[in-house]
Scaffold this active site. Sequence first.
Site, PDB file in Angstrom:
ATOM      1  N   HIS A   1      28.125  70.965  31.708  1.00 41.87           N
ATOM      2  CA  HIS A   1      28.880  70.355  32.788  1.00 41.87           C
ATOM      3  C   HIS A   1      27.854  69.714  33.718  1.00 41.87           C
ATOM      4  O   HIS A   1      27.134  70.402  34.436  1.00 41.87           O
ATOM      5  CB  HIS A   1      29.728  71.413  33.500  1.00 41.87           C
ATOM      6  CG  HIS A   1      30.717  72.066  32.591  1.00 41.87           C
ATOM      7  ND1 HIS A   1      31.022  73.411  32.635  1.00 41.87           N
ATOM      8  CD2 HIS A   1      31.466  71.551  31.578  1.00 41.87           C
ATOM      9  CE1 HIS A   1      31.919  73.699  31.713  1.00 41.87           C
ATOM     10  NE2 HIS A   1      32.202  72.589  31.052  1.00 41.87           N
TER      11      HIS A   1
ATOM     12  N   GLU B   1      24.894  72.359  34.681  1.00 44.92           N
ATOM     13  CA  GLU B   1      25.148  73.698  34.143  1.00 44.92           C
ATOM     14  C   GLU B   1      25.264  73.638  32.619  1.00 44.92           C
ATOM     15  O   GLU B   1      26.229  73.090  32.085  1.00 44.92           O
ATOM     16  CB  GLU B   1      26.432  74.281  34.729  1.00 44.92           C
ATOM     17  CG  GLU B   1      26.421  74.401  36.252  1.00 44.92           C
ATOM     18  CD  GLU B   1      27.714  74.989  36.806  1.00 44.92           C
ATOM     19  OE1 GLU B   1      28.542  75.464  35.992  1.00 44.92           O
ATOM     20  OE2 GLU B   1      27.909  74.965  38.028  1.00 44.92           O
TER      21      GLU B   1
ATOM     22  N   HIS C   1      35.921  85.365  44.476  1.00 42.06           N
ATOM     23  CA  HIS C   1      34.952  85.309  43.377  1.00 42.06           C
ATOM     24  C   HIS C   1      33.608  84.857  43.940  1.00 42.06           C
ATOM     25  O   HIS C   1      33.510  83.763  44.502  1.00 42.06           O
ATOM     26  CB  HIS C   1      35.437  84.324  42.308  1.00 42.06           C
ATOM     27  CG  HIS C   1      34.585  84.289  41.083  1.00 42.06           C
ATOM     28  ND1 HIS C   1      34.853  85.048  39.968  1.00 42.06           N
ATOM     29  CD2 HIS C   1      33.450  83.602  40.807  1.00 42.06           C
ATOM     30  CE1 HIS C   1      33.930  84.817  39.048  1.00 42.06           C
ATOM     31  NE2 HIS C   1      33.066  83.945  39.531  1.00 42.06           N
TER      32      HIS C   1
ATOM     33  N   HIS D   1      35.302  73.724  40.052  1.00 39.85           N
ATOM     34  CA  HIS D   1      34.013  73.458  40.679  1.00 39.85           C
ATOM     35  C   HIS D   1      33.523  72.053  40.354  1.00 39.85           C
ATOM     36  O   HIS D   1      33.685  71.562  39.238  1.00 39.85           O
ATOM     37  CB  HIS D   1      32.992  74.483  40.157  1.00 39.85           C
ATOM     38  CG  HIS D   1      31.754  74.589  40.975  1.00 39.85           C
ATOM     39  ND1 HIS D   1      30.574  75.102  40.459  1.00 39.85           N
ATOM     40  CD2 HIS D   1      31.480  74.260  42.252  1.00 39.85           C
ATOM     41  CE1 HIS D   1      29.646  75.094  41.407  1.00 39.85           C
ATOM     42  NE2 HIS D   1      30.169  74.574  42.501  1.00 39.85           N
TER      43      HIS D   1
ATOM     44  N   HIS E   1      34.780  71.017  36.427  1.00 35.30           N
ATOM     45  CA  HIS E   1      34.942  72.013  35.379  1.00 35.30           C
ATOM     46  C   HIS E   1      35.584  73.264  35.972  1.00 35.30           C
ATOM     47  O   HIS E   1      35.764  73.379  37.178  1.00 35.30           O
ATOM     48  CB  HIS E   1      33.597  72.358  34.730  1.00 35.30           C
ATOM     49  CG  HIS E   1      32.555  72.818  35.705  1.00 35.30           C
ATOM     50  ND1 HIS E   1      31.812  71.948  36.468  1.00 35.30           N
ATOM     51  CD2 HIS E   1      32.132  74.062  36.061  1.00 35.30           C
ATOM     52  CE1 HIS E   1      30.979  72.628  37.247  1.00 35.30           C
ATOM     53  NE2 HIS E   1      31.154  73.923  37.018  1.00 35.30           N
TER      54      HIS E   1
END
Length: 437
Positions: free
Chosen positions: A363, A340, A291, A334, A369
Amino acid sequence: MSSLKYLTGFGNEFASSDPRCPNALPEGQNSPQTCPHGLYAEQLSGSAFTCPRTSNKRSWLYRILPSAKHLPFKPYKQAVQKGGIMHNWDDIEPNPNQLRWNPFPIPDEEKDFVDGMSTVCGTGDARTRNGVAIHVYACNVGMKNKVMYNSDGDYLIVPQQGKLTVKTEFGIMEVEPNEICVVQQGMRFHVNVEGPSRGYILEIFGTHFVLPDLGPIGANGLANPRDFLTPVACFEKVLGEFTIVSKFQGKLFAAQQDHSPFDVVAWHGNYAPYKYDLDKFMVINAVRYDHPDPSIFTVLTAQTTRPGVAIADFVIFPPRWSVHEHTFRPPYYHRNCMSEFMGVIKGSYEAKVGSKPGSATLHSMMTPHGPDAACFNAASKADLVPEFIGKGSQAFMFESSFSMAVTKWGNETCECVDEEYYKCWQGLQDNFDELTV
């Protein structure tokens, strides 16, 4: 189909004159002794005079009356019982938890764009020109004879529900959900709506948005410059009582004047408002494995003085093909040295079951998260066939290198905080197989 016309390109040197008043732009100079048609010349500077050409922003406006003609400013109180615009980052104790807000409500009583704005979180200082603020707006009527400008910074406006008609000194823009617009520092604007409307606003102090560098991607990709639209000159000569609202050092002030501020007959320069259709974003994704980082979805960025480090990035998660082999396809778990803030324009976000349009999450810096338990379990067992994900959806992220404080309104009085958000990760199981050690 809108009949409005636009100029195309990002950060170009534009020139526009209302066709109802031909030859309004002076030839060969910016400030002649007498301007055509008896207009006044006024420069709007978005950067210091001595900035390098690559970052120097200014436009010349030729208007019926200069913007200096108004009565003194006085404090303006928003018509809200709770909330409103604020820059008090120390109002309550910091909150390091994962935060989710249920969709912010649209008021039943009449509220325009200015009175419908409330600050969720932010940091920094508009006075020292370094910081960021995130607001939401929820309104249901137009601004009538009220006009706003932001002395502190730039507004990036993300409509979620309801079309906005944004009248500016440079011309008029229509901004639908799944489009964005940027009204830069000092530009006067008026917002009209056709019914219940809601959206998000990213405000930056001290710099302006630019397109991200493409590096090895090459010359083309992501948000292409030609798809950005800037309005054309469209003046009005209207007498009457107009209220000019200024956001200055985190507070609102209002002044009265007896004529429309949208009396710019012609203008030229590279400092102007603009809009962009998110459907035109050229999506890049992994075609083999793993990803990729969400930075590949950056539409606009506002950089700090440190290379590659942003005051704020505007990132989207558009519909796209997912074809990764032997890969956990949703976003990875993460902890980030960035903050974020995410919102949902339409549909839902693929990594969170139950995310709804008009909702949001924050976050904060180094707060863990990632996918919820349901998403993890499904993605860990899914057949890895080519899949088109996010159809009919559009989520976005305001990402900042600053650690943001949540306002008292955002943390308490908005009454939208989902107190059970943390439970979405509680179903994650210990899958460790000791026999493989």
